[in-house]
Design a protein around this motif. Structure first.
Motif, PDB file in Angstrom:
ATOM      1  N   GLN A 234      72.785 -16.469  50.684  1.00 41.39           N
ATOM      2  CA  GLN A 234      71.788 -15.492  50.254  1.00 41.39           C
ATOM      3  C   GLN A 234      71.878 -15.222  48.753  1.00 41.39           C
ATOM      4  N   PHE A 235      71.907 -16.323  47.975  1.00 43.23           N
ATOM      5  CA  PHE A 235      71.905 -16.214  46.514  1.00 43.23           C
ATOM      6  C   PHE A 235      70.682 -16.928  45.968  1.00 43.23           C
ATOM      7  N   ASP A 236      69.988 -16.275  45.045  1.00 45.94           N
ATOM      8  CA  ASP A 236      68.823 -16.920  44.431  1.00 45.94           C
ATOM      9  C   ASP A 236      68.947 -17.029  42.914  1.00 45.94           C
ATOM     10  N   GLU A 237      70.115 -16.693  42.381  1.00 46.05           N
ATOM     11  CA  GLU A 237      70.317 -16.757  40.930  1.00 46.05           C
ATOM     12  C   GLU A 237      71.755 -17.157  40.630  1.00 46.05           C
ATOM     13  N   ILE A 238      71.926 -18.058  39.678  1.00 43.71           N
ATOM     14  CA  ILE A 238      73.250 -18.456  39.210  1.00 43.71           C
ATOM     15  C   ILE A 238      73.259 -18.371  37.691  1.00 43.71           C
ATOM     16  N   ARG A 239      74.317 -17.761  37.151  1.00 42.54           N
ATOM     17  CA  ARG A 239      74.458 -17.576  35.707  1.00 42.54           C
ATOM     18  C   ARG A 239      75.722 -18.319  35.275  1.00 42.54           C
ATOM     19  N   ILE A 240      75.562 -19.299  34.380  1.00 39.47           N
ATOM     20  CA  ILE A 240      76.668 -20.183  34.026  1.00 39.47           C
ATOM     21  C   ILE A 240      76.889 -20.139  32.518  1.00 39.47           C
TER      22      ILE A 240
ATOM     23  N   THR B  24      80.967 -18.342  36.206  1.00 39.84           N
ATOM     24  CA  THR B  24      79.840 -18.567  37.105  1.00 39.84           C
ATOM     25  C   THR B  24      79.597 -17.281  37.882  1.00 39.84           C
ATOM     26  N   GLU B  25      78.391 -16.753  37.775  1.00 40.24           N
ATOM     27  CA  GLU B  25      78.040 -15.507  38.460  1.00 40.24           C
ATOM     28  C   GLU B  25      76.839 -15.742  39.364  1.00 40.24           C
ATOM     29  N   LEU B  26      76.835 -15.057  40.500  1.00 39.74           N
ATOM     30  CA  LEU B  26      75.778 -15.207  41.496  1.00 39.74           C
ATOM     31  C   LEU B  26      75.111 -13.872  41.768  1.00 39.74           C
TER      32      LEU B  26
END
Length: 454
Positions: free
Chosen positions: A103-109, A208-210
């Protein structure tokens, strides 16, 4: 100047419970950016139920912060306790059900070295009100990518001055929530490969953030807050080459139209060329020392690249010769001959390299110099010699293999950069970067050695 640095290893203690079970155990969570994540408990197999081959999810709290450990599996046990391998850990999320992990729709790298690839500079405290970098592009039917600079760590130092860190992050978004693994394959992998090729060393992930439905909570007052979960994992278990190269081979455009064109093209290319790109970047990422191994990696990468760029290329002479031979062979030998000649219609390795050489011109000659034609022939000859080993033939010269690998690297990279749509002015950056590695000097020195020169 902000210098990127990867996240530090850590050891933290908390209380852990397998999802769906009541039994809890105190344990130590360890993370190393190369070795990955592991969990140790003083108890003997507190989470084992059934086969040790089946992984599971563990949730816990460290100093009040929720954690989810995904892909836990038994590693070893002794009188002192039990050690578990953890595929990755999510800090800031307690997933009560495995379904939440999709249930993740965004990833910040955030990667190391990206500031070296853009023309703008990080903001400092006096410049905190300067406009941030914010670029976006659609990289699929339901996926978007953004490159954004964000100010973090606004603090006062001992002298009362503000300390500002301007981090440069990629943000990938999808319409339908999914898992970390899928988001990483969709965004992290192509971005990491592009940065690796640009800086010519491993693209180390700083963070890495979700975010998504799994990190969205509703308070008693009805207010909805979208939080983030930080992922800790190791994508490469081998030793990484992270030393800085002298100059990057690519500058990321900061003009919105050029940025969108480059990244849209790259994501499309990466899906088609993932294998040759993987072969090329393996030498840049892994700390290998053998000249023949590194040479064969890029030699194979060039063949794989040509096969995918020119899938319908035909060797007409080979096809005609095969047809003629099969027409004259006796029936009892036809099947064996068909097998032996099944690839006769394909271009030779030499022809494949010459096609790629021509596509990389004129920039390739600007880097390699007057010995390019001979270098291409030697790449073919030595690739065949190393691949089809013959004990009666001397091993190829190590210095020559090093020099030929450098030439092959430039061929591969220039073809890829041209396929990205870089202009001649933008390719000047790549030419300058490859010249700084003294490709021409090492090639001339290796040729002098094999020719018996001084």
């Amino acid at each position: 100047m902000v210098v990127d640095s990867p996240s530090r290893s850590f050891e933290r203690y908390g209380t852990w419970c397998r999802v769906g079970e009541q039994r809890a155990a105190d344990g130590r969570l360890s993370y190393d950016e190369r070795e990955g994540v592991s969990l140790w408990t003083a108890e003997r197999s507190p989470f084992d139920h059934g086969s040790n081959d089946q992984d599971f999810v563990v949730v816990g709290y460290i100093e009040g912060v929720p954690w989810t450990l995904v892909g836990c599996s038994f590693r070893n046990s002794s009188a002192k306790g039990t050690d578990y391998y953890v595929r990755y850990a999510l800090e800031g999320l307690a997933a009560d059900e495995s379904a939440e992990l999709s249930q993740f729709d965004e990833i910040r790298i955030e990667f190391t070295g990206v500031w070296d690839l853009v023309s703008v500079r990080p903001r400092t405290a006096p410049e905190s009100k300067r406009e941030s970098l914010d670029l976006s592009v659609e990289v699929g039917e339901t996926a978007t990518l953004e490159l954004r600079s964000e100010l973090v760590d606004l603090q006062l130092d001992t002298e009362g001055a503000s300390r500002v860190r301007d981090r440069l992050i990629f943000i990938g978004r999808v319409q339908t929530p999914t898992s970390l693994e899928h988001l990483s394959a969709l965004f992290t992998a192509p971005l990491s490969d592009l940065i690796t090729l640009a800086v010519r060393r491993a693209a180390v992930t700083v963070s890495t953030e979700l975010a998504g439905p799994a990190t969205t909570v509703e308070s008693r007052s009805g207010r909805v807050r979208r939080g983030v979960a930080t992922a800790h994992w190791s994508e490469v278990g081998s030793k990484l080459r992270t030393e800085r190269s002298s100059r990057p081979a690519l500058q990321i455009p900061t003009e919105p139209h050029r940025f969108a064109a480059l990244f849209a093209t790259w994501f499309q290319l990466h899906g088609h060329l993932d294998l040759p790109i993987g072969l090329r970047s393996a030498d840049l990422v892994a700390d290998m020392t053998y000249a023949s191994t590194r040479f064969l990696l890029v030699a194979q990468a060039l063949e794989a690249l040509h096969r995918r760029l020119y899938p319908t290329a035909i060797n007409d002479d080979g096809a005609d010769a095969r047809d003629n031979a099969l027409a004259k062979v006796s029936p009892e030998h036809r099947k064996a001959l068909e097998t032996l000649l099944s690839h006769a219609h394909e271009p030779t390795y030499r022809r494949r390299l010459k096609v790629l050489r021509d596509e990389a011109q004129p920039q390739l000659s600007q880097v390699v110099g007057d010995h390019l034609t001979r270098a291409i022939d030697l790449i073919v000859d030595n690739r065949n010699a190393v691949t089809h080993w013959d004990p009666s033939i001397d091993e190829p010269d190590g210095l020559l293999l090093v020099a030929l690998r450098q030439v092959a690297d430039v061929v591969f990279d220039l073809v890829l950069l041209k396929r990205l749509g870089l202009t001649d002015d933008e390719l000047v950056v790549a030419v300058s970067a490859y010249r700084s590695t003294n490709v021409c000097y090492w090639l001339e020195r290796a040729l002098a050695d094999i020719d018996g020169g001084p």
